[in-house]
Design a protein around this motif. Structure first.
Motif, PDB file in Angstrom:
ATOM      1  N   LEU A  61     -60.587   8.217 -35.485  1.00  0.00           N
ATOM      2  CA  LEU A  61     -60.739   7.678 -36.842  1.00  0.00           C
ATOM      3  C   LEU A  61     -59.772   8.616 -37.809  1.00  0.00           C
ATOM      4  O   LEU A  61     -59.182   8.145 -38.566  1.00  0.00           O
ATOM      5  N   ARG A  62     -59.724  10.002 -37.308  1.00  0.00           N
ATOM      6  CA  ARG A  62     -58.815  10.763 -38.276  1.00  0.00           C
ATOM      7  C   ARG A  62     -57.268  10.206 -38.052  1.00  0.00           C
ATOM      8  O   ARG A  62     -56.435  10.259 -38.943  1.00  0.00           O
ATOM      9  N   GLU A  63     -57.219   9.981 -36.642  1.00  0.00           N
ATOM     10  CA  GLU A  63     -55.675   9.376 -36.396  1.00  0.00           C
ATOM     11  C   GLU A  63     -55.580   8.261 -36.985  1.00  0.00           C
ATOM     12  O   GLU A  63     -54.418   7.975 -37.619  1.00  0.00           O
ATOM     13  N   SER A  64     -56.560   6.943 -37.096  1.00  0.00           N
ATOM     14  CA  SER A  64     -56.565   5.881 -37.839  1.00  0.00           C
ATOM     15  C   SER A  64     -56.147   6.143 -39.235  1.00  0.00           C
ATOM     16  O   SER A  64     -55.215   5.555 -39.912  1.00  0.00           O
ATOM     17  N   GLU A  65     -56.955   7.266 -39.965  1.00  0.00           N
ATOM     18  CA  GLU A  65     -56.689   7.511 -41.189  1.00  0.00           C
ATOM     19  C   GLU A  65     -55.366   7.912 -41.550  1.00  0.00           C
ATOM     20  O   GLU A  65     -54.536   7.641 -42.669  1.00  0.00           O
ATOM     21  N   GLU A  66     -54.643   8.821 -40.793  1.00  0.00           N
ATOM     22  CA  GLU A  66     -53.637   9.320 -40.811  1.00  0.00           C
ATOM     23  C   GLU A  66     -52.416   8.227 -40.844  1.00  0.00           C
ATOM     24  O   GLU A  66     -51.638   8.297 -41.591  1.00  0.00           O
ATOM     25  N   LYS A  67     -52.727   7.349 -39.695  1.00  0.00           N
ATOM     26  CA  LYS A  67     -51.764   6.279 -39.754  1.00  0.00           C
ATOM     27  C   LYS A  67     -51.893   5.247 -41.065  1.00  0.00           C
ATOM     28  O   LYS A  67     -50.768   5.003 -41.367  1.00  0.00           O
ATOM     29  N   LEU A  68     -53.171   5.088 -41.499  1.00  0.00           N
ATOM     30  CA  LEU A  68     -53.298   4.230 -42.644  1.00  0.00           C
ATOM     31  C   LEU A  68     -52.439   5.031 -43.803  1.00  0.00           C
ATOM     32  O   LEU A  68     -51.874   4.325 -44.606  1.00  0.00           O
ATOM     33  N   LYS A  69     -52.647   6.351 -43.797  1.00  0.00           N
ATOM     34  CA  LYS A  69     -51.979   6.971 -44.921  1.00  0.00           C
ATOM     35  C   LYS A  69     -50.543   6.902 -44.765  1.00  0.00           C
ATOM     36  O   LYS A  69     -49.795   6.780 -45.663  1.00  0.00           O
ATOM     37  N   GLU A  70     -49.930   6.888 -43.409  1.00  0.00           N
ATOM     38  CA  GLU A  70     -48.382   6.541 -43.291  1.00  0.00           C
ATOM     39  C   GLU A  70     -47.955   5.521 -43.589  1.00  0.00           C
ATOM     40  O   GLU A  70     -47.097   5.209 -44.152  1.00  0.00           O
ATOM     41  N   THR A  71     -48.948   4.467 -43.226  1.00  0.00           N
ATOM     42  CA  THR A  71     -48.585   3.134 -43.468  1.00  0.00           C
ATOM     43  C   THR A  71     -48.543   2.875 -45.014  1.00  0.00           C
ATOM     44  O   THR A  71     -47.966   2.101 -45.618  1.00  0.00           O
ATOM     45  N   GLN A  76     -45.795   1.942 -50.150  1.00  0.00           N
ATOM     46  CA  GLN A  76     -45.183   2.469 -51.275  1.00  0.00           C
ATOM     47  C   GLN A  76     -43.644   2.680 -51.181  1.00  0.00           C
ATOM     48  O   GLN A  76     -43.004   2.191 -52.205  1.00  0.00           O
ATOM     49  N   MET A  77     -43.106   3.230 -50.348  1.00  0.00           N
ATOM     50  CA  MET A  77     -41.536   3.393 -50.220  1.00  0.00           C
ATOM     51  C   MET A  77     -41.143   1.912 -50.352  1.00  0.00           C
ATOM     52  O   MET A  77     -40.028   1.815 -50.860  1.00  0.00           O
ATOM     53  N   SER A  78     -41.649   0.873 -49.561  1.00  0.00           N
ATOM     54  CA  SER A  78     -41.074  -0.388 -49.586  1.00  0.00           C
ATOM     55  C   SER A  78     -41.285  -0.918 -50.862  1.00  0.00           C
ATOM     56  O   SER A  78     -40.147  -1.676 -51.310  1.00  0.00           O
ATOM     57  N   GLU A  79     -42.471  -0.766 -51.459  1.00  0.00           N
ATOM     58  CA  GLU A  79     -42.501  -1.346 -52.917  1.00  0.00           C
ATOM     59  C   GLU A  79     -41.662  -0.728 -53.868  1.00  0.00           C
ATOM     60  O   GLU A  79     -41.012  -1.525 -54.843  1.00  0.00           O
ATOM     61  N   THR A  80     -41.246   0.451 -53.526  1.00  0.00           N
ATOM     62  CA  THR A  80     -40.317   1.188 -54.533  1.00  0.00           C
ATOM     63  C   THR A  80     -38.879   0.755 -54.167  1.00  0.00           C
ATOM     64  O   THR A  80     -38.115   0.351 -55.053  1.00  0.00           O
ATOM     65  N   LYS A  81     -38.607   0.562 -52.961  1.00  0.00           N
ATOM     66  CA  LYS A  81     -37.268   0.117 -52.587  1.00  0.00           C
ATOM     67  C   LYS A  81     -37.111  -1.500 -53.039  1.00  0.00           C
ATOM     68  O   LYS A  81     -35.979  -2.032 -53.778  1.00  0.00           O
ATOM     69  N   HIS A  82     -38.402  -2.256 -53.142  1.00  0.00           N
ATOM     70  CA  HIS A  82     -38.121  -3.668 -53.506  1.00  0.00           C
ATOM     71  C   HIS A  82     -38.153  -3.667 -54.993  1.00  0.00           C
ATOM     72  O   HIS A  82     -37.407  -4.423 -55.677  1.00  0.00           O
TER      73      HIS A  82
END
Length: 274
Positions: A61-71, A76-82
């Motif tokens: 779950l923690r790994e999933s949460e970390e991946k979710l945070k990374e996602t 957010q980076m993609s939206e910023t680039k967009h």
């Protein structure tokens, strides 16, 4: 969890002492108590397995949460680039619109320039035509003189009116006079001056008429006389002619002139072009 199991076993032993349960002399527990201990041990093992699985689940779950945070960060980076791309696209569209506006303005100026150029070319052509006209006016020279010709014999009389053909051409600048027909044809419109003279014997009648097209303009007349000597006469006139108008001299019926290269003449010249 192990403390809970020990506490449970202690309570069970205390209950056995109260109810009169006891172990055998060999140290073995009674059947009910052994089954209970086995169940407790089994439950303890099951709880341990569940604890391990729970720990694994929490780790995942923690790994999933970390991946979710990374996602989310990547999103957010993609939206910023967009957003940056949209901003650049809007800026490009603005520049394109500005360029199109400048292009339209340039095309409008070009059309105006072409219209002015066409007007200038038209004015230039008109000026050139006017200059050519003025040059033609200045360079047009028309003048002629012709004599009736012949070997000196009398010319006429005839029983009908005829056009005199002055065959001896003295001057014919502009080639407007025809020695084949005796007719002058105006090459340009303008004011012309014409003269005609004749010589006749004393006993002959003279009757000459100058015509413009089919209209008689001026005449010169001499009656026959036995007492007079040879007579000379003539007339002159200014005429306004259009291009193609014809001027000629006709002699009346029963009239006479003296034919030679010197006496009976027809002349004219262009005074002013119009």
């Amino acid at each position: 969890m192990i403390w809970f199991v020990l506490l449970f076993c202690g309570l069970a032993l205390a209950q056995d002492e109260t109810t009169g349960l006891s172990f055998s002399d060999s140290g073995r527990c009674r059947t009910d108590m052994c089954d209970l201990v086995k169940k407790v041990n089994l439950m303890s093992e099951t709880l341990d397995v569940m604890k391990i699985r729970m720990n694994d689940s929490e780790t995942k779950l923690r790994e999933s949460e970390e991946k979710l945070k990374e996602t989310e960060i990547m999103l957010q980076m993609s939206e910023t680039k967009h957003q940056a791309t949209e901003s650049r696209l809007q800026a490009s569209e603005t520049k394109l619109q500005a360029t199109e506006s400048r292009l339209q303005a340039s095309e409008t100026k070009l059309q105006a320039t072409e219209s002015r150029l066409q007007a200038s070319e038209s004015q230039l052509r008109n000026s050139e035509n006017q200059i050519r006209g003025l040059m033609n006016k200045e360079t047009t020279r028309v003048a002629f003189s012709a004599a009736l010709g012949g070997s000196g014999e009398n010319f006429g009389p005839f029983n009908t009116e005829i056009t005199l053909i002055y065959k001896t051409v003295i001057t014919n600048i502009g080639s407007a006079y025809s020695s084949a027909t005796g007719i002058f044809t105006a090459p340009v419109a303008g004011v012309y001056y014409f003269t005609f003279f004749y010589n006749t014997e004393k006993n002959q009648k003279a009757n000459l008429k100058l015509y413009k097209n089919s209209e008689r303009i001026v005449s010169a007349y001499e009656i026959s006389s036995d007492t007079d000597r040879d007579d000379t006469g003539g007339n002159a006139v200014f005429l306004r002619l259009y291009q193609g108008d014809q001027v000629y001299v006709r002699m009346g019926d029963d009239a006479h002139v003296y034919g030679n290269d010197y006496y009976t003449t027809f002349s004219g010249f262009l005074v002013s072009q119009m």
